[in-house]
Design an enzyme around this catalytic site. Structure first.
Site, PDB file in Angstrom:
ATOM      1  CE1 TYR A 178     -17.425 119.956  96.540  1.00  0.00           C
ATOM      2  CE2 TYR A 178     -18.025 120.482  98.801  1.00  0.00           C
ATOM      3  CZ  TYR A 178     -18.385 120.257  97.485  1.00  0.00           C
ATOM      4  OH  TYR A 178     -19.703 120.330  97.110  1.00  0.00           O
ATOM      5  CB  THR A 179     -10.271 119.026 101.859  1.00  0.00           C
ATOM      6  OG1 THR A 179     -10.832 117.946 102.608  1.00  0.00           O
ATOM      7  CG2 THR A 179     -11.023 120.307 102.178  1.00  0.00           C
TER       8      THR A 179
END
Length: 764
Positions: free
Chosen positions: A129-130
């Protein structure tokens, strides 16, 4: 099925080692692997291997500070696939740490997405996600990477290369700090301010023999990203930087406003939520009576804003905050351990001067390699330009040779005295480019490179000029990335808890302990413990009367003591609570007695094996829920009920053994100890002690004028005060035998001193 015989075994080509030597070498190799390849940073670039590999992999992927953010999973995959064959989660956590501005003083990674916060550093999102890219500060590690000044080594499978160390332009080892646990050693390096470190390094460049004390004129101390005050005295800071070991004390920053006491900065890695929870807990326990309300006003603009509302304007703010510093993590201590891999690759705890000195050596070698690499490139280019100038001056002849000669390369080399490199470069140049070559253009580039060559040779030939160049680079980097100090260095008095008992109205209470270890406290002294209700199978064991602002001390069968404020004990309206909910008992440990008193009181502690000593009540107290060991027990010894000693100089000790011996002496013969085994209270044969046939049946402490009754079944032997006074002896004796009708003594009853009658008082 065929069987394997010893004759079928062949040890040819097998190296035989003693198991002891093999285990020693294997463990040593493993230890050094953990130390060098995982846990400890290098003095050169200040990075652990996993951090270095993450930054290098991102640089190779082109994810620099000006590029778009890229999924973290892409970076982690590249790192563990090419350079770091370990777990992806550990690699990602190392990446997260370098992106957290509350963990790294100068973050090396610029992240997008949830990378955790100071309230919960581990709350970061998964790497899918990051997104991340290198931060501008990472340029301080990578700027010289491709300038020929880096030593390379094969990666784990030999398919590519990785740098042994990044060409750090500043002493990164001290900027962000690090912690690590290796085999048999650890490191705890705090972060520092870039401007201060650069000034100290520049000073050491000019004064190679400077002491740590000289450098401390520039390096005030650690500079954590949190902004809390450092309260360690300066003389302690100097000693830590001289030895490489010590501890740093940090304290929260607060100010008084119309809203109350506002806490604006917390120690390193202490969360507002944890502090709020701890203060609220103290308020619920009524251990913070000066505060009426607690407000957490933290937001995006003010990450730390905790407001304590005093009950009145008469509250002493400094005393209240000192109490909180002692009771909570508003003041915290951090280890200081400058254990670093030196330039020789060996771990060692180093002082400040040694660390900066080794980095200067590393940087000097790096810059020297960079200049030599550039000088070689300049010489090569000048050599090629010299060949181009020859071509320009004889362009028609050169074209004619290329057009007509079978071997134009050899012909050009012989005709114009050119080298093979020059001819190869000329032949690879397109004809239309040769036609456009201008003498001024070639000569201009040659002049520029010649000037650069002279400058490079001058720098390499003069160490003083090379040193000034390094200083200029340091100053430029500090001007670009440096900032103000965040943590002020201020000396403060040690935090002190406020004595709550001094401000709490004292109320007489009775502590009741049951045989199954349930405890409760009732108001007053007129309590009949036998009339209280107990759980099924349970019954009364002991009681002790004290004040609500005092502590009750519980003694276990293992000779350990536990103390609890009487006011914190459950009410006697119910059946109480198990003592195990208040303290941490060991397996097979249980409470045998309870006592109360003031810190000046004395008690006689004894075991049935005949040993004992006098102990101050203050020495029995402890804040530790795990208790403290006070009485040293022999095998199979039992702890007797502690006896209060009114006056250790005048109190009389009366002891009866299981063999019917009675001994009386003064308590002044006993030692006053904080803990231990004590002295022999009565002389008893060792063989009878070991067999359990002898020992102490009972013991009491008497004051002048008091008597005693010895109970043996239904029989009673009374000892008047005069009889007791006449029989006072010495501790080393075995005592005198009791009458034959007293076979054994079940217990000794104290007979209070006779109060004078009204008539006797009048006659006197």
């Amino acid at each position: 099925m065929s069987t394997l015989n010893n004759s079928d075994l062949s040890l040819e080509g097998v190296e035989l080692l003693q198991l002891r030597n093999f285990a020693h070498d294997a463990y040593l190799n493993y230890s050094m692997s953990v130390i060098r390849d995982r846990a400890l940073p290098s003095v050169s670039d200040g990075l652990k291997p996993v951090q270095r590999r993450i930054i290098y992999a991102m640089a190779k992927l082109g994810i620099n500070s000006k590029a778009k953010h890229v999924k973290s999973a892409r970076t982690v995959g590249d790192v563990i696939g090419k350079y770091h064959p370990h777990g992806d989660s550990a690699c990602y956590e190392a990446m997260v740490l370098m992106a957290q501005p509350f963990s790294f003083r100068y973050p090396l990674i610029d992240g997008q997405g949830n990378w955790g916060d100071v309230e919960d550093p581990k709350s970061f999102a998964a790497m899918r996600y990051t997104e991340a890219r290198l931060s501008p500060q990472a340029d301080l590690l990578l700027e010289d990477l491709n300038l020929g000044c880096v030593d390379w080594q094969p990666n784990f499978d030999g398919t590519t290369e990785e740098p042994k160390a990044l060409p750090a332009r500043v002493p990164s080892i001290l900027l962000n700090g690090t912690m690590g646990i290796a085999v048999g050693m650890a490191t705890e390096i705090p972060p520092h301010n870039l401007n201060e470190i650069v000034k100290a390094t520049s000073y050491l460049l000019d004064h190679p023999k400077a002491s740590v004390k000289d450098l401390m004129k520039y390096v005030q101390g650690p500079d954590y990203p949190c902004g809390a005050d450092i309260i360690t005295p300066k003389d302690e800071l100097l000693k830590m930087y001289e030895t490489g070991r010590g501890s740093i004390r940090q304290r929260a920053v607060y100010e008084e406003t119309k809203d109350g006491i506002v806490i604006t900065a917390l120690p390193f890695q202490v969360s507002v939520g944890d502090i709020e929870k701890k203060i609220a807990e103290l308020m619920m326990k009524k251990e913070l009576p000066w505060i009426s309300d607690l407000v957490n006003a933290s937001d995006r603009d003010n990450p730390c804003k905790l407001i304590l509302v005093p009950r009145s304007n008469r509250v002493d703010t400094e005393s209240v905050m000192s109490h909180l510093f002692a009771k909570t993590d508003l003041e915290k201590t951090y280890k200081f351990n400058l254990n670093i891999l030196g330039l020789d690759g060996k771990p060692q705890v180093k002082d400040l001067a040694t660390i900066l000195g080794e980095w200067i050596t590393f940087r000097t070698n790096t810059v020297t390699k960079r200049f030599n690499h550039r000088l070689n490139a300049v010489n090569k280019r000048l050599h090629l330009l010299d060949g181009l100038m020859t071509v320009f001056l004889n362009l028609d002849e050169v074209i004619e040779i290329i057009r007509n000669e079978d071997d134009p390369k050899q012909a050009l080399m012989q005709r114009f005295k050119l080298t093979e490199e020059q001819v190869d470069y000329i032949l690879e140049t397109k004809l239309r480019q040769l036609a456009r070559l201008e003498e001024e253009k070639i000569q201009g580039e040659a002049d520029k490179l010649t000037k650069e060559k002279q400058e490079l040779e001058d720098l390499l030939a003069h160490p003083e000029k090379l040193k000034n160049f390094i200083k200029a680079e340091l100053s430029a980097d500090a001007k670009k990335f440096g900032d103000k100090r965040r943590c002020a260095i201020v000396e403060r008095e040690a935090a002190k808890e406020i004595d709550l008992t001094a401000n709490t109205p004292a109320q007489v209470m009775t502590v009741v302990l049951s045989r199954m270890g349930w405890v409760r406290a009732a108001n007053g002294t007129g309590i009949d413990p036998m009339a209280l209700s107990y759980k099924s199978g349970d019954s009364f064991l002991e009681q002790a009367v004290g004040k609500s602002n005092q502590s009750a001390v519980f003694i276990s069968n293992m000779g350990r003591t536990f103390s609890i404020f009487i006011k914190d004990l459950p009410s006697a309206r119910g059946q109480g609570e198990p003592i195990s909910t208040k303290i941490n008992l060991q397996p097979n440990e249980y409470i045998t007695s309870v006592i109360t008193g003031s810190v000046e009181d004395h008690f006689l502690l004894a075991t049935d094996r005949g040993y004992g000593f006098i102990c101050r009540f203050a020495d029995l107290l402890t804040r530790n829920k795990a208790g403290k060991s006070v009485i040293t027990l022999d095998a199979e010894a039992s702890v007797l009920k502690p006896l209060k000693v009114q006056d250790p100089q005048n109190t009389i000790v009366l002891i009866v053994s299981k063999q019917g011996k009675m001994l009386i002496y003064r308590a002044s013969e006993l030692n006053i100890l904080p803990r231990g085994k004590g002295l022999k209270l009565i002389k008893i044969a060792n063989d009878k002690l070991k067999s359990g046939m002898d020992g102490i049946a009972d013991i009491i402490c008497l004051n002048e004028g008091e008597g005693a009754n010895l109970h043996s079944g239904k029989l009673k032997l009374s000892l008047a005060p005069k009889i007791i006074a006449d029989r006072i002896s010495n501790r080393e004796r075995a005592g005198e035998s009791l009458p034959e009708r007293i076979q054994r003594v079940d217990y000794i009853e104290l007979v209070p001193a006779k109060q004078p009658s009204i008539a006797e008082t009048a006659s006197e």
